[in-house]
Structures are given as structure tokens and as C-alpha cells.
Design a protein around this motif. Structure first.
Motif, PDB file in Angstrom:
ATOM      1  N   GLN A  84      20.047  32.328 -29.524  1.00 37.49           N
ATOM      2  CA  GLN A  84      20.697  33.682 -29.481  1.00 37.49           C
ATOM      3  C   GLN A  84      19.525  34.846 -29.985  1.00 37.49           C
ATOM      4  OE1 GLN A  84      23.643  34.811 -28.018  1.00 37.49           O
ATOM      5  NE2 GLN A  84      23.753  33.021 -27.206  1.00 37.49           N
ATOM      6  N   HIS A 238      23.293  38.673 -21.903  1.00 39.08           N
ATOM      7  CA  HIS A 238      22.615  38.287 -23.069  1.00 39.08           C
ATOM      8  C   HIS A 238      22.704  39.311 -23.934  1.00 39.08           C
ATOM      9  CE1 HIS A 238      20.707  35.064 -25.174  1.00 39.08           C
ATOM     10  NE2 HIS A 238      19.752  36.075 -25.598  1.00 39.08           N
ATOM     11  N   LEU A 241      24.271  39.443 -31.097  1.00 39.64           N
ATOM     12  CA  LEU A 241      25.228  39.007 -32.068  1.00 39.64           C
ATOM     13  C   LEU A 241      25.872  40.193 -32.605  1.00 39.64           C
ATOM     14  CD1 LEU A 241      23.549  35.814 -33.770  1.00 39.64           C
ATOM     15  CD2 LEU A 241      24.971  35.849 -31.696  1.00 39.64           C
ATOM     16  N   GLN A 378      28.280  34.616 -25.239  1.00 40.36           N
ATOM     17  CA  GLN A 378      28.336  34.155 -26.577  1.00 40.36           C
ATOM     18  C   GLN A 378      29.356  33.346 -27.258  1.00 40.36           C
ATOM     19  OE1 GLN A 378      28.522  38.396 -28.078  1.00 40.36           O
ATOM     20  NE2 GLN A 378      26.258  38.355 -28.826  1.00 40.36           N
TER      21      GLN A 378
END
Length: 468
Positions: A84, A238, A241, A378
Motif C-alpha cells: 500500500q 487505490h 491508509l 484496502q
């Protein structure tokens, strides 16, 4: 239905999509399969090296062999979400370079403590490769295309295991003692030579996720199609986080149920991961070094056959759970045959080979998790990270020492009883995951981050189970 559709899925309706799938299959699968082949080649060579001279050369005693396996597992647990943060085309080949260098180092060890250290860091390197590949597969393929690709990837690792025994036998016969090196040391030199060029190939040709890929062989039209063809199936965004992600994951059933399923079902692979057949042959005697290297290859060969056949079937039917039933029942039968010690040697051979069915659950479980979490990129990444690297290996870290210590060879009575228990538990948890997934669709549950609105795509398209 044509044979082509059954084996490889329904053909895309347009030439552009057919060309895109060809490129993805060639470049993604060629690299990931080569990587996993070399990982498992070296990983399995520890087992073969142990019964081919390493035990004596390093003065390994008692459960030293089990500790080598356990420490590798501990390295697997030390995983993160680097995919990530860093592009997969950088992170995955980098892990492969680390793996190759450490493989060379294994050929020069002088004591078992050095093996412990090397295997720990190799566990970290392989963990990212394994999870990263399943994450990448789930980012590019529809649910009906995913199972067989996961199966091919898993089978490439099993092919490394299969080739390992043959390679060890050949190396022992032809290189043992050359330049003063034992045959098992030459094995790791050869592994390292094979590994490093594959990493360089990955730096050049391996893509990122559709939202960030810049590889030269995908045109702008290909990149756009790669994202649009997955709408209604997979979240292709995408995002960075965030703390909100943790709350989302921990307040849903998906992370808990999928992690529990692999934590338990993954232990069915103990027949192969601990090379029980090789240890059995060495302990009962009467077999040459080459035979103890070659004969266990039958376990892996049946595992490859089962994995590929099951992967094709699950993509065609879009139902995953029956494979875990097949795997569990096969391992229960195998364990019973081995527990009855008075059974003939031929039946024990059959039992060990039948236990190769345990490998078919790995590809199926990851394809199922990819499918369940397809509506959030995620969440899917976190669930995949936690399946094998975390919970399964938390169990693996002590499982083999307690139930499959090398000192229990050749019978492994505790291990066979544990295998039966774990397979019954797998059947129960499989039923639980199936029920929870069905209930989610009945209730019309939809992620707040879903890539479509209720009016754009019906939720039932998010998983193959509901397409039935």
C-alpha cells in the motif's frame, strides 16, 4: 459450453479485452509463478537437505529441524502493508533479491544457528511475495477468472517442491564432494543462481495495480479497460491508509472469519510442509538417499493435479466451499490409514500421496477471500495479509514442534490425530464462512466505500457465490 470455456473461463466479447487478458496472463503469471517456484524450491530444499547430509554436517539433534521450520514461520508473521506504500513492481522484486542472497548464504553455513537467522529473514521476504501476488491477482481479474489464476500460482510453488526432490537427488549423485562441498550445499548455490535473474525480470515487467500501472506493454486504452471491466466486481481505487480503515475492518465479520478459516485449514498442509513422508522413509530404513528424495514427490504431484482441477471447477461453478470439503475428507482418510500402523506399506504410500489434496485449499481460500472483499481495495489487502502471514503462521510457529517433531518419526501418532481434528474444524469453519457470506447478500449489505451505487450495479455481482 466449450472445453476452452471450462478450462479458461468465458472468452471476452471484444478483441481489446482478449488482448488485455493475454498480456496480463503472460506478464503477471510468468513473473509470479517463477518467483513462487524458486521460493518453494529453496523452501523444500531445506527438507531434502536435512535428509541428505545437512543433519549430520551441522550436528542437528532432537527438534532442531522443527525449529528451522518454526523460525521461518516467525519471519512470515513479521509482515506489513508495504504494497500500500511502495509499488508492487519495486517491492516484490526487491524481496526476491533478498531471498536469493540469503539462499547463497545458506550454502556456507557452519552451524544450525546460522540457518535459524537466514530462514527468519527469508520468511519475511516470501511473506510479501505470497500475499502481494494474491492482492495483485485480485486487482486485475474478475471473480470468474480468479480461481484458476490463483491455482496456477499455487501450483508453481508446488512444482518447485516437486522439482526440489529430483534436483536434490541429481545434485547428491553428481556434485556431492565437488570442491569439498557437500551435495546439499551445492543445492542452495544452484537455487541462488536461478533466483536472482527472476528478480531483475520483475523490476522491468511486473505491473502495479490498475490505478497506478505505468508498464510499457499496456496502452492508455488498456489501462482504462482494466479498470472499467472490473466495475461491479472489484474496487479498483487505490486510496491512502487511514484510521477509518481499521474501524471498517474490525467491525465486519470478513476479517475474523476468513482469518480463522486459513489459520485452521492451512495446518492440513503439514504432511508436505514437514516432509513427513521423507522422514518416514528415512526412519524405517531400506531406502537410499535418492529414494527418500524422489518418492515424496508423489505428494506434491497429486497436490498440483488437485489444485489445478479444483481451481478450474470453482471458477466454472463460482462456488468455493466444496474444495475445502474435498481437502478435509482426503486428509482425514490419509491420517486414518497412517494411524493404523499395521496397514501395509503400499497403503501408507497411498495415504501420503492422497494427503497432497491439502494443497488445493490454499488457492481456493485466497480466491474466496478476494471475492468476499472485492468491494473495498484496502480491506481486501488487510484480509489477505492476515490469512497466511499472520494467523496461519501464528499457529504454524508452534504446531510442528508439538505435533510433528522429528523425534516422532516414523509414526507421527500425535500429528495424525491432530490432522483429523483440524480437518473436522475446517469443515465447521467453512460452513460458517459460507453462511455469513450468504447472509450478507440476503441482507443486501453494501460497503460504504463500494465503487458503485445501489442503482448502478446489483450487489450480487460482487461475488460468484451469489451468481449461482
Amino acid at each position: 459450453m466449450t472445453v476452452r470455456n471450462f478450462l479458461w473461463g468465458e472468452a471476452p466479447s471484444t478483441k481489446q479485452e482478449r488482448n488485455l487478458l493475454f498480456k496480463l496472463d503472460f506478464f503477471i503469471l510468468s513473473y509470479t509463478c517463477l518467483v513462487y517456484f524458486t521460493n518453494y524450491l529453496d523452501r523444500s530444499n531445506i527438507n531434502n537437505a536435512y535428509i541428505s547430509g545437512m543433519k549430520e554436517d551441522l550436528s542437528m539433534e532432537g527438534t532442531d529441524f522443527n525449529k528451522v521450520l518454526t523460525i521461518f514461520t516467525c519471519g512470515y508473521i513479521v509482515d506489513n502493508l508495504m504494497l500500500q506504500i511502495l509499488p508492487p513492481r519495486i517491492w516484490l522484486p526487491l524481496c526476491q533479491i533478498v531471498w536469493g542472497v540469503l539462499t547463497f548464504c545458506t550454502s556456507a553455513v557452519t552451524n544450525v544457528q546460522q540457518v535459524y537467522a537466514i530462514r527468519f529473514f527469508q520468511g519475511i521476504a516470501e511473506s510479501s511475495t505470497f500475499v502481494g501476488t494474491h492482492y495483485i491477482l485480485g486487482s486485475w481479474y474478475k471473480p470468474g477468472e480468479l480461481g484458476k489464476r490463483s491455482g496456477i500460482f499455487t501450483s508453481s510453488g508446488l512444482t518447485g517442491t516437486l522439482f526440489s526432490g529430483v534436483l536434490q537427488g541429481a545434485v547428491y549423485s553428481n556434485l556431492n564432494g565437488v570442491t569439498g562441498r557437500s551435495g546439499w550445499r551445492w543445492l542452495f548455490v544452484i537455487d541462488g543462481v536461478i533466483t536472482l535473474p527472476i528478480a531483475l525480470y520483475g523490476f522491468w515487467l511486473f505491473p502495479d495495480v490498475p490505478a497506478t500501472t505505468q508498464v510499457f506493454y499496456l496502452s492508455n486504452e488498456d489501462r482504462q479497460l482494466a479498470a472499467t471491466r472490473l466495475q461491479g466486481y472489484v474496487d479498483v481505487t487505490h486510496s491512502p491508509l487511514s484510521w477509518k480503515l481499521g474501524k471498517r475492518v474490525l467491525t465486519r465479520w470478513r476479517w475474523y472469519a476468513c482469518s480463522l478459516l486459513f489459520a485452521i485449514s492451512g495446518e492440513s498442509e503439514s504432511f508436505g510442509s514437514n516432509n513427513l513422508m521423507g522422514q518416514w522413509l528415512k526412519a524405517i530404513g531400506g531406502y537410499s538417499v535418492e529414494q527418500t528424495d524422489y518418492y515424496p514427490a508423489g505428494v506434491t504431484a497429486f497436490g498440483i493435479f488437485s489444485t489445478l482441477l479444483c481451481a478450474i471447477w470453482t471458477d466454472y461453478t463460482q462456488v468455493r466451499w466444496p474444495i475445502l470439503v474435498y481437502m478435509s475428507v482426503s486428509c482425514i482418510v490419509a491420517s486414518i490409514c497412517i494411524l493404523v500402523w499395521s496397514s501395509p506399506t503400499g497403503l501408507k504410500f497411498f495415504a501420503y500421496y492422497l494427503a497432497g489434496a491439502s494443497y488445493s485449499g490454499q488457492a481456493t481460500t485466497f480466491a474466496w477471500a478476494n471475492q468476499i472483499c472485492a468491494d473495498n481495495d484496502q480491506e481486501r489487502a488487510i484480509v489477505l495479509v492476515c490469512l497466511r502471514p499472520m494467523w496461519n503462521n501464528v499457529v504454524n510457529a508452534w504446531w510442528s514442534i508439538i505435533f510433528y517433531p522429528a523425534t516422532d518419526a516414523p509414526r507421527f501418532k500425535k500429528g495424525m490425530i491432530a490432522m483429523i481434528v483440524i480437518c473436522v474444524a475446517t469443515l465447521a469453519v467453512t460452513g460458517l464462512v459460507w453462511y455469513l457470506e450468504r447472509r450478507e447478500h440476503r441482507l443486501g449489505h453494501k460497503s460504504e466505500d463500494s465503487p458503485t451505487t445501489d442503482n448502478e450495479q446489483p450487489e450480487k455481482q460482487m461475488t460468484g457465490e451469489s451468481q449461482k
